[in-house]
Design a protein around this motif. Structure first.
Motif, PDB file in Angstrom:
ATOM      1  N   ASN A   1       0.866  -1.028   0.129  1.00  0.00           N
ATOM      2  CA  ASN A   1       0.038  -0.123  -0.028  1.00  0.00           C
ATOM      3  C   ASN A   1       0.730   1.195  -0.020  1.00  0.00           C
ATOM      4  O   ASN A   1       1.207   1.795  -0.891  1.00  0.00           O
ATOM      5  CB  ASN A   1      -0.914   0.070   1.049  1.00  0.00           C
ATOM      6  CG  ASN A   1      -2.071  -1.238   0.957  1.00  0.00           C
ATOM      7  OD1 ASN A   1      -2.204  -1.375  -0.198  1.00  0.00           O
ATOM      8  ND2 ASN A   1      -2.496  -1.755   2.123  1.00  0.00           N
TER       9      ASN A   1
ATOM     10  N   ILE B   1      -2.629  -3.005  -2.715  1.00  0.00           N
ATOM     11  CA  ILE B   1      -1.778  -2.939  -3.694  1.00  0.00           C
ATOM     12  C   ILE B   1      -0.166  -3.557  -2.990  1.00  0.00           C
ATOM     13  O   ILE B   1      -0.031  -3.138  -2.114  1.00  0.00           O
ATOM     14  CB  ILE B   1      -1.791  -1.856  -4.340  1.00  0.00           C
ATOM     15  CG1 ILE B   1      -1.270  -0.674  -3.544  1.00  0.00           C
ATOM     16  CG2 ILE B   1      -2.924  -1.563  -5.241  1.00  0.00           C
ATOM     17  CD1 ILE B   1      -0.901   0.761  -4.347  1.00  0.00           C
TER      18      ILE B   1
ATOM     19  N   ILE C   1      -9.165  -3.589  -7.027  1.00  0.00           N
ATOM     20  CA  ILE C   1      -8.806  -2.360  -6.246  1.00  0.00           C
ATOM     21  C   ILE C   1      -9.394  -1.269  -6.893  1.00  0.00           C
ATOM     22  O   ILE C   1     -10.061  -1.471  -7.917  1.00  0.00           O
ATOM     23  CB  ILE C   1      -7.170  -2.178  -6.768  1.00  0.00           C
ATOM     24  CG1 ILE C   1      -6.711  -2.185  -8.247  1.00  0.00           C
ATOM     25  CG2 ILE C   1      -6.537  -3.401  -5.946  1.00  0.00           C
ATOM     26  CD1 ILE C   1      -5.515  -1.752  -8.526  1.00  0.00           C
TER      27      ILE C   1
ATOM     28  N   ASP D   1      -6.125   3.459  -7.801  1.00  0.00           N
ATOM     29  CA  ASP D   1      -5.083   2.340  -7.450  1.00  0.00           C
ATOM     30  C   ASP D   1      -4.692   2.067  -9.157  1.00  0.00           C
ATOM     31  O   ASP D   1      -3.243   1.813  -9.206  1.00  0.00           O
ATOM     32  CB  ASP D   1      -5.319   1.342  -6.416  1.00  0.00           C
ATOM     33  CG  ASP D   1      -5.368   1.988  -5.009  1.00  0.00           C
ATOM     34  OD1 ASP D   1      -4.722   3.033  -4.725  1.00  0.00           O
ATOM     35  OD2 ASP D   1      -5.788   1.163  -4.194  1.00  0.00           O
TER      36      ASP D   1
ATOM     37  N   ARG E   1      -0.862   5.909  -0.959  1.00  0.00           N
ATOM     38  CA  ARG E   1      -0.410   4.746  -1.443  1.00  0.00           C
ATOM     39  C   ARG E   1       0.410   5.142  -2.747  1.00  0.00           C
ATOM     40  O   ARG E   1       0.470   6.409  -3.386  1.00  0.00           O
ATOM     41  CB  ARG E   1      -1.549   3.988  -2.114  1.00  0.00           C
ATOM     42  CG  ARG E   1      -2.574   3.397  -1.135  1.00  0.00           C
ATOM     43  CD  ARG E   1      -3.237   2.358  -1.732  1.00  0.00           C
ATOM     44  NE  ARG E   1      -3.962   1.612  -0.459  1.00  0.00           N
ATOM     45  CZ  ARG E   1      -4.646   0.453  -0.747  1.00  0.00           C
ATOM     46  NH1 ARG E   1      -5.107   0.170  -1.811  1.00  0.00           N
ATOM     47  NH2 ARG E   1      -5.416  -0.090   0.249  1.00  0.00           N
TER      48      ARG E   1
ATOM     49  N   SER F   1       3.693   3.393  -5.932  1.00  0.00           N
ATOM     50  CA  SER F   1       3.644   2.419  -6.913  1.00  0.00           C
ATOM     51  C   SER F   1       5.181   2.246  -7.271  1.00  0.00           C
ATOM     52  O   SER F   1       5.602   3.333  -7.436  1.00  0.00           O
ATOM     53  CB  SER F   1       2.723   2.492  -8.122  1.00  0.00           C
ATOM     54  OG  SER F   1       2.985   1.622  -9.116  1.00  0.00           O
TER      55      SER F   1
END
Length: 253
Positions: A73, A91, A116, A120, A230, A232
């Motif tokens: 996350n 995630i 999700i 996200d 969050r 990535s």
């Protein structure tokens, strides 16, 4: 230190190490399920790497206690596997490395756990798309800072920001070598070393939502954005072969 120019036999060894990375990431994405603990995922990754004949290079690296970075996350990189059990809507970033025959591999993906949110999905797509777009733009003779500029602009145009202070890197007989490849530019993009045939390096966009400032959590490894939202992360190892970037971590059966 100078940036290494790899000979064909060295690139061949790097291909082997990185193919195992790609294969392991593919295996984990296909087999990770809701309810698994991060420690179970780490054990799965380590077992698969060893079955392929390689050593998990992250284990013990700079004191890291596991084989797979499991970043859940809001953790963007360097997440330590814990007994947390993943849930629908999480995630998960999985980042791992290998070593075989004296050469290293490195790669990462961020994956959806179950269903999700649309936000996200956009966050994950930004990291993945920026990586592949940047790779498609690489040409021999361009500067690494130009590559950083491409990554930064792509991320900003998607409405996100790149994490600062952490970056991509060279790779070879060590897991981290010159050059450093940030996902943002400091100074002129027309300065600094150029990309040359035979160079091998990792590109890894790290995408935050509002703040680029990294915060280190109490475990002294896990990195989050100051905004607490969050994040990535995606990563490929590429080699410059015949003046073009070739992805070494791309797994194909």
């Amino acid at each position: 230190m100078a940036i290494a120019i790899r000979k064909p036999h060295e690139i061949a060894k790097l291909k082997v190490a990185n193919a195992i990375v790609g294969k392991t990431l593919n295996y984990l994405q296909q087999n990770i399920q809701v309810g698994m603990s991060l420690q179970e995922i780490d054990a799965m990754g380590e077992a698969f790497i060893r079955k392929e004949g390689a050593t998990p290079s992250f284990k013990g690296l700079y004191g890291f206690p596991a084989s797979v970075c499991t970043s859940i996350n809001n953790i963007i990189i360097h997440g330590i596997p814990t007994d947390y059990c993943i849930q629908d809507g999480d995630i998960l970033g999985i980042d791992l490395g290998t070593k075989i025959d004296g050469y290293f591999g490195d790669g990462a993906v961020t994956m959806a756990i179950g269903k999700i949110s649309e936000d996200d999905e956009k966050l994950i797509a930004c990291a993945k798309d920026s990586l592949y777009y940047a790779i498609s733009q690489i040409k021999e003779g361009m500067r690494f800072k130009e590559l950083s500029y491409i990554l930064e602009q792509f991320i900003l145009e998607r409405g996100f920001v790149p994490l600062r202070e952490f970056c991509g890197h060279g790779i070879g007989t060590k897991p981290h070598e010159e050059p450093s490849i940030p996902n943002y530019v400091e100074g002129s993009a027309k300065s600094g070393p150029k990309i040359k045939n035979g160079m091998v390096f990792c590109i890894e966009p790290m995408v935050c939502q509002k703040s680029s400032k990294p915060i280190v959590l109490e475990d002294k490894w896990s990195i989050v954005s100051e905004d607490g939202l969050r994040t990535s992360h995606y990563e490929h190892t590429v080699a410059i072969i015949d003046k073009k970037a070739v992805i070494l971590t791309q797994y194909q059966e």
